[in-house]
Design a protein around this motif. Structure first.
Motif, mmCIF file in Angstrom:
data_model
loop_
_atom_site.group_PDB
_atom_site.id
_atom_site.type_symbol
_atom_site.label_atom_id
_atom_site.label_comp_id
_atom_site.label_asym_id
_atom_site.label_seq_id
_atom_site.Cartn_x
_atom_site.Cartn_y
_atom_site.Cartn_z
ATOM 1 N N ALA A 8 0.951 -1.210 -0.036
ATOM 2 C CA ALA A 8 -0.054 -0.160 -0.058
ATOM 3 C C ALA A 8 0.796 1.378 0.023
ATOM 4 N N VAL A 9 1.805 1.253 0.785
ATOM 5 C CA VAL A 9 2.721 2.509 0.916
ATOM 6 C C VAL A 9 3.610 2.643 -0.510
ATOM 7 N N ARG A 10 4.045 1.668 -1.130
ATOM 8 C CA ARG A 10 4.638 1.724 -2.395
ATOM 9 C C ARG A 10 3.773 2.028 -3.699
ATOM 10 N N ALA A 11 2.389 1.549 -3.360
ATOM 11 C CA ALA A 11 1.484 1.912 -4.555
ATOM 12 C C ALA A 11 1.083 3.254 -4.530
ATOM 13 N N GLY A 12 1.183 4.031 -3.302
ATOM 14 C CA GLY A 12 0.571 5.381 -3.433
ATOM 15 C C GLY A 12 -0.872 5.490 -3.791
ATOM 16 N N PRO A 51 2.716 5.574 8.480
ATOM 17 C CA PRO A 51 4.218 5.343 8.200
ATOM 18 C C PRO A 51 5.057 6.629 7.956
ATOM 19 N N ALA A 52 4.372 7.646 7.576
ATOM 20 C CA ALA A 52 4.881 8.911 7.428
ATOM 21 C C ALA A 52 5.113 9.899 8.546
ATOM 22 N N CYS A 89 2.351 13.666 3.557
ATOM 23 C CA CYS A 89 1.398 12.324 3.235
ATOM 24 C C CYS A 89 1.900 11.582 2.209
ATOM 25 N N ILE A 90 2.176 10.427 2.363
ATOM 26 C CA ILE A 90 2.425 9.499 1.022
ATOM 27 C C ILE A 90 1.424 9.078 0.343
ATOM 28 N N ARG A 127 -3.541 4.271 4.714
ATOM 29 C CA ARG A 127 -3.545 3.353 6.091
ATOM 30 C C ARG A 127 -4.548 4.028 7.064
ATOM 31 N N CYS A 128 -4.805 5.339 7.247
ATOM 32 C CA CYS A 128 -5.407 5.791 7.954
ATOM 33 C C CYS A 128 -6.957 5.838 7.547
#
Length: 82
Positions: A12-16, A40-41, A58-59, A63-64
């Motif tokens: 999820a983080v990598r995908a943005g 995570p940011a 924000c990345i 997640r939020c």
């Protein structure tokens, strides 16, 4: 709201996944800090009794959005929740 619960956190983080940074709807936020703890940011802060997202850092992982028990978080300019 996009459904990303099934994705691994790292994916999820990598995908943005989010097109726009999310925002907290103050009228629904209870200040539980679930979003703050999962960001995570580190771009969510508790101000008074509410949480606030700092959009510049924000990345857009989303997640939020998935962690908020009150559905108080949505994308800026994104679809309103049902």
């Amino acid at each position: 709201m996009r459904r990303i619960e099934s994705m691994a956190a790292g994916e999820a983080v990598r995908a943005g996944l989010l097109e726009h940074p999310p925002t907290v709807r103050a009228e629904l936020c209870t200040g539980c800090t679930q979003c703050l703890l999962t960001c995570p940011a580190g771009t969510i802060e508790r101000r008074g009794l509410k949480c606030e997202i700092i959009p510049e850092g924000c990345i857009r992982c989303g997640r939020c959005l998935t962690m908020c028990p009150n559905e108080a978080i949505r994308e800026v300019n994104g679809p309103a929740p049902p």
